[in-house]
Design a protein around this motif. Structure first.
Motif, PDB file in Angstrom:
ATOM      1  N   LEU A 178      45.275  30.156  44.102  1.00 40.40           N
ATOM      2  CA  LEU A 178      45.552  29.952  42.679  1.00 40.40           C
ATOM      3  C   LEU A 178      45.243  28.514  42.272  1.00 40.40           C
ATOM      4  O   LEU A 178      44.570  28.274  41.250  1.00 40.40           O
ATOM      5  CB  LEU A 178      47.021  30.280  42.390  1.00 40.40           C
ATOM      6  N   THR A 179      45.720  27.568  43.050  1.00 45.73           N
ATOM      7  CA  THR A 179      45.517  26.151  42.724  1.00 45.73           C
ATOM      8  C   THR A 179      44.039  25.784  42.730  1.00 45.73           C
ATOM      9  O   THR A 179      43.532  25.146  41.796  1.00 45.73           O
ATOM     10  CB  THR A 179      46.275  25.263  43.733  1.00 45.73           C
ATOM     11  N   LEU A 180      43.330  26.198  43.766  1.00 49.72           N
ATOM     12  CA  LEU A 180      41.922  25.832  43.912  1.00 49.72           C
ATOM     13  C   LEU A 180      41.071  26.394  42.778  1.00 49.72           C
ATOM     14  O   LEU A 180      40.277  25.673  42.165  1.00 49.72           O
ATOM     15  CB  LEU A 180      41.406  26.330  45.265  1.00 49.72           C
ATOM     16  N   PHE A 181      41.248  27.669  42.478  1.00 49.57           N
ATOM     17  CA  PHE A 181      40.406  28.287  41.453  1.00 49.57           C
ATOM     18  C   PHE A 181      40.727  27.758  40.060  1.00 49.57           C
ATOM     19  O   PHE A 181      39.824  27.592  39.228  1.00 49.57           O
ATOM     20  CB  PHE A 181      40.539  29.809  41.500  1.00 49.57           C
ATOM     21  N   MET A 182      42.001  27.499  39.790  1.00 52.74           N
ATOM     22  CA  MET A 182      42.333  26.952  38.478  1.00 52.74           C
ATOM     23  C   MET A 182      41.721  25.571  38.297  1.00 52.74           C
ATOM     24  O   MET A 182      41.177  25.245  37.238  1.00 52.74           O
ATOM     25  CB  MET A 182      43.852  26.919  38.286  1.00 52.74           C
ATOM     26  N   LEU A 238      34.462  36.516  38.292  1.00 52.08           N
ATOM     27  CA  LEU A 238      35.548  35.673  38.798  1.00 52.08           C
ATOM     28  C   LEU A 238      36.467  36.472  39.707  1.00 52.08           C
ATOM     29  O   LEU A 238      36.843  36.024  40.801  1.00 52.08           O
ATOM     30  CB  LEU A 238      36.332  35.079  37.630  1.00 52.08           C
ATOM     31  N   ALA A 239      36.829  37.682  39.270  1.00 46.97           N
ATOM     32  CA  ALA A 239      37.714  38.528  40.066  1.00 46.97           C
ATOM     33  C   ALA A 239      37.067  38.888  41.403  1.00 46.97           C
ATOM     34  O   ALA A 239      37.708  38.800  42.461  1.00 46.97           O
ATOM     35  CB  ALA A 239      38.061  39.792  39.288  1.00 46.97           C
ATOM     36  N   ILE A 240      35.811  39.284  41.378  1.00 48.99           N
ATOM     37  CA  ILE A 240      35.123  39.674  42.609  1.00 48.99           C
ATOM     38  C   ILE A 240      34.996  38.486  43.559  1.00 48.99           C
ATOM     39  O   ILE A 240      35.162  38.629  44.780  1.00 48.99           O
ATOM     40  CB  ILE A 240      33.727  40.253  42.280  1.00 48.99           C
ATOM     41  N   CYS A 241      34.739  37.314  43.004  1.00 45.60           N
ATOM     42  CA  CYS A 241      34.654  36.109  43.830  1.00 45.60           C
ATOM     43  C   CYS A 241      35.978  35.847  44.537  1.00 45.60           C
ATOM     44  O   CYS A 241      36.008  35.510  45.732  1.00 45.60           O
ATOM     45  CB  CYS A 241      34.262  34.920  42.955  1.00 45.60           C
ATOM     46  N   ILE A 242      37.072  36.031  43.818  1.00 46.62           N
ATOM     47  CA  ILE A 242      38.397  35.821  44.421  1.00 46.62           C
ATOM     48  C   ILE A 242      38.665  36.876  45.484  1.00 46.62           C
ATOM     49  O   ILE A 242      39.226  36.568  46.554  1.00 46.62           O
ATOM     50  CB  ILE A 242      39.490  35.835  43.338  1.00 46.62           C
ATOM     51  N   TYR A 243      38.284  38.137  45.235  1.00 48.93           N
ATOM     52  CA  TYR A 243      38.454  39.180  46.245  1.00 48.93           C
ATOM     53  C   TYR A 243      37.777  38.775  47.555  1.00 48.93           C
ATOM     54  O   TYR A 243      38.326  38.966  48.647  1.00 48.93           O
ATOM     55  CB  TYR A 243      37.829  40.500  45.771  1.00 48.93           C
ATOM     56  N   ILE A 244      36.579  38.225  47.436  1.00 47.95           N
ATOM     57  CA  ILE A 244      35.816  37.835  48.630  1.00 47.95           C
ATOM     58  C   ILE A 244      36.451  36.629  49.317  1.00 47.95           C
ATOM     59  O   ILE A 244      36.647  36.605  50.542  1.00 47.95           O
ATOM     60  CB  ILE A 244      34.359  37.530  48.249  1.00 47.95           C
ATOM     61  N   VAL A 245      36.815  35.626  48.526  1.00 44.03           N
ATOM     62  CA  VAL A 245      37.385  34.398  49.073  1.00 44.03           C
ATOM     63  C   VAL A 245      38.705  34.654  49.768  1.00 44.03           C
ATOM     64  O   VAL A 245      39.042  33.989  50.766  1.00 44.03           O
ATOM     65  CB  VAL A 245      37.556  33.350  47.949  1.00 44.03           C
ATOM     66  N   ARG A 246      39.467  35.658  49.306  1.00 46.01           N
ATOM     67  CA  ARG A 246      40.780  35.927  49.886  1.00 46.01           C
ATOM     68  C   ARG A 246      40.706  36.408  51.332  1.00 46.01           C
ATOM     69  O   ARG A 246      41.717  36.432  52.034  1.00 46.01           O
ATOM     70  CB  ARG A 246      41.517  36.973  49.048  1.00 46.01           C
ATOM     71  N   PRO A 272      42.819  28.007  29.165  1.00 46.89           N
ATOM     72  CA  PRO A 272      43.096  27.877  30.607  1.00 46.89           C
ATOM     73  C   PRO A 272      44.012  28.968  31.147  1.00 46.89           C
ATOM     74  O   PRO A 272      43.918  29.331  32.326  1.00 46.89           O
ATOM     75  CB  PRO A 272      43.755  26.496  30.706  1.00 46.89           C
ATOM     76  N   TRP A 273      44.895  29.495  30.303  1.00 42.11           N
ATOM     77  CA  TRP A 273      45.796  30.559  30.749  1.00 42.11           C
ATOM     78  C   TRP A 273      45.013  31.774  31.227  1.00 42.11           C
ATOM     79  O   TRP A 273      45.418  32.449  32.180  1.00 42.11           O
ATOM     80  CB  TRP A 273      46.736  30.960  29.620  1.00 42.11           C
ATOM     81  N   VAL A 274      43.908  32.079  30.571  1.00 39.04           N
ATOM     82  CA  VAL A 274      43.086  33.230  30.952  1.00 39.04           C
ATOM     83  C   VAL A 274      42.615  33.090  32.391  1.00 39.04           C
ATOM     84  O   VAL A 274      42.666  34.045  33.177  1.00 39.04           O
ATOM     85  CB  VAL A 274      41.880  33.373  29.996  1.00 39.04           C
ATOM     86  N   ILE A 275      42.180  31.900  32.765  1.00 40.91           N
ATOM     87  CA  ILE A 275      41.723  31.674  34.134  1.00 40.91           C
ATOM     88  C   ILE A 275      42.880  31.836  35.113  1.00 40.91           C
ATOM     89  O   ILE A 275      42.740  32.438  36.179  1.00 40.91           O
ATOM     90  CB  ILE A 275      41.105  30.259  34.277  1.00 40.91           C
ATOM     91  N   GLY A 276      44.041  31.321  34.730  1.00 43.71           N
ATOM     92  CA  GLY A 276      45.205  31.427  35.603  1.00 43.71           C
ATOM     93  C   GLY A 276      45.625  32.867  35.843  1.00 43.71           C
ATOM     94  O   GLY A 276      45.874  33.277  36.982  1.00 43.71           O
ATOM     95  N   ILE A 277      45.680  33.668  34.788  1.00 45.33           N
ATOM     96  CA  ILE A 277      46.177  35.044  34.926  1.00 45.33           C
ATOM     97  C   ILE A 277      45.173  35.923  35.655  1.00 45.33           C
ATOM     98  O   ILE A 277      45.548  36.784  36.458  1.00 45.33           O
ATOM     99  CB  ILE A 277      46.537  35.626  33.541  1.00 45.33           C
ATOM    100  N   VAL A 278      43.882  35.719  35.411  1.00 48.66           N
ATOM    101  CA  VAL A 278      42.855  36.494  36.121  1.00 48.66           C
ATOM    102  C   VAL A 278      42.877  36.138  37.610  1.00 48.66           C
ATOM    103  O   VAL A 278      42.781  37.013  38.476  1.00 48.66           O
ATOM    104  CB  VAL A 278      41.464  36.257  35.512  1.00 48.66           C
ATOM    105  N   THR A 279      43.020  34.853  37.906  1.00 42.04           N
ATOM    106  CA  THR A 279      43.087  34.429  39.297  1.00 42.04           C
ATOM    107  C   THR A 279      44.302  35.013  39.996  1.00 42.04           C
ATOM    108  O   THR A 279      44.210  35.536  41.120  1.00 42.04           O
ATOM    109  CB  THR A 279      43.140  32.892  39.390  1.00 42.04           C
ATOM    110  N   TYR A 280      45.449  34.957  39.332  1.00 42.35           N
ATOM    111  CA  TYR A 280      46.677  35.455  39.940  1.00 42.35           C
ATOM    112  C   TYR A 280      46.573  36.945  40.250  1.00 42.35           C
ATOM    113  O   TYR A 280      46.862  37.394  41.368  1.00 42.35           O
ATOM    114  CB  TYR A 280      47.858  35.177  39.007  1.00 42.35           C
ATOM    115  N   ALA A 281      46.154  37.733  39.276  1.00 48.46           N
ATOM    116  CA  ALA A 281      46.064  39.179  39.497  1.00 48.46           C
ATOM    117  C   ALA A 281      45.035  39.519  40.574  1.00 48.46           C
ATOM    118  O   ALA A 281      45.235  40.448  41.369  1.00 48.46           O
ATOM    119  CB  ALA A 281      45.705  39.877  38.184  1.00 48.46           C
TER     120      ALA A 281
END
Length: 374
Positions: free
Chosen positions: A288-292, A270-278, A306-315
């Motif tokens: 944040l909104t889209l991934f959550m 999940l983290a790596i996917c967000i790194y790429i998407v950013r 759900p909080w776990v997804i939010g905090i991992v996405t945010y960081a």
């Protein structure tokens, strides 16, 4: 937001930072540790990450110049990096340290939001915070420690404090009120006083004591941002009602489902996917909104809070290896007027990506114990 305006206006932010810097050795190692510490201490008092980055960025430049580091040198870059990690990236660690944290609370189900008081948030994020602090300090020494010996002139912090003058009335009021508010937030369940009531009472005290005036409330509070976030929270209500979140979840289920059984693999992916998407989605809020909305339905079904997804996405969305991709990093970068080069700071961003994943891996046993991952 209003409390943050009071802290900024009073000048307390700079004074507390200098008091912390005064305690630590005047060397590069001591001052990077001091900036990390000062930022972590101050983080929960101001929810505006933009304010912290713009106001405190010049502090790193002042220390760099006092230590004699040329612009764009290793030493200058290390001090700026320590400021960025300490004052900005720690926004993940405390509920009251970032507006994005309140956005996360607003986008998860009400029963989940009620679960995460200030203290619950702090404890759940604590392993990540510890890993971030220690590993970032090590990374700063490995990446940026100058070859030449350098230290601050004797009494640097003391002289800077003298320039601020004696403690002002406003600073004393803000310090006392914010400390009391923080204690009340930490003991929210024990005292049974909602955090929002504590914040409103603090605002009332600031207005009654003229720390904040009506013109301050009109001009310095970003009301447009409040309205914008209100609209985003409305999306969190509308999407489930229209089943849009389940539709989005269905699109990513084939790719996520094989990973959710292993939390270490799932969180890293999940983290790596967000790194790429950013690199393509520039807006932090949109990311944040889209991934959550996409990930929570699938992850919740697999036993993730759900909080776990939010905090991992945010960081994970907080990267800055490309200058244009972080709208909150850009003001800090230009606030120091050529102190660092982007290619130098990109190395720290890559280190942060690795450190953040390691921090979340450290959180997994704690989250399993807390029932956040089943």
């Amino acid at each position: 937001l209003i409390l943050g305006v009071a802290v900024q206006k009073s000048g307390l932010l700079q004074r507390v930072s200098l008091l912390v810097l005064k305690v630590f050795p005047a060397t590069f190692k001591g001052q990077t540790f001091a900036l990390l510490t000062a930022g972590t201490i101050i983080a929960p008092f101001i929810p505006s990450v933009t304010a912290k980055s713009v106001i405190m960025a010049p502090l790193s430049k002042g220390i760099s110049e006092a230590m004699g580091f040329p612009q764009k040198s290793r030493g200058a870059s290390g001090l700026f990096g320590a400021f960025w990690i300490g004052f900005v990236c720690t926004g993940v660690s405390f509920l009251s340290a970032s507006l994005f944290n309140y956005l996360i609370k607003g986008m998860v189900p009400k029963e989940v939001a009620a679960q995460f008081t200030w203290m619950q948030w702090f404890l759940a994020a604590l392993p990540w915070t510890i890993v971030l602090f220690i590993a970032s300090f090590i990374a700063l020494q490995l990446l940026y420690k100058p070859k030449e010996k350098a230290s601050l002139p004797p009494g640097y912090a003391t002289e800077e404090l003298k320039k601020l003058g004696p403690w002002k009335r406003e600073e004393k009021i803000v310090l006392v009120v914010m400390c009391l508010a923080l204690v009340c937030w930490m003991l929210e369940r024990t005292l049974n006083i909602p955090a929002v009531i504590v914040a409103l009472l603090a605002v009332c005290i600031f207005v009654l004591t003229n720390v904040l005036t009506i013109p301050d409330l009109r001009a310095k509070v970003p009301w447009d941002m409040m309205i914008f976030y209100g609209g985003l929270l409305g999306i969190a209500i509308v999407f489930p009602s229209l089943k849009i979140d389940k539709w989005l979840g269905g699109l990513v289920t084939p790719y996520i489902a094989p990973l959710v059984s292993n939390p270490y693999l799932f969180i890293a992916a999940l983290a790596i996917c967000i790194y790429i998407v950013r690199t393509a989605i520039i807006s932090l809020t949109a990311t944040l909104t889209l991934f959550m909305l996409m990930i929570i339905p699938v992850a919740s079904a697999a036993g993730y809070n759900p909080w776990v997804i939010g905090i991992v996405t945010y960081a994970s969305m907080w990267v800055w290896h490309l200058l244009y991709q972080n709208g909150l990093y850009i003001p800090a970068f230009y606030a120091v007027e050529g102190l660092v080069e982007q290619k130098q700071m990109a190395k720290l961003s890559v280190a942060y990506m690795i450190i953040s994943i390691l921090g979340f891996w450290a959180c997994i046993p704690v989250w399993q114990f807390m029932g956040l991952i089943k």
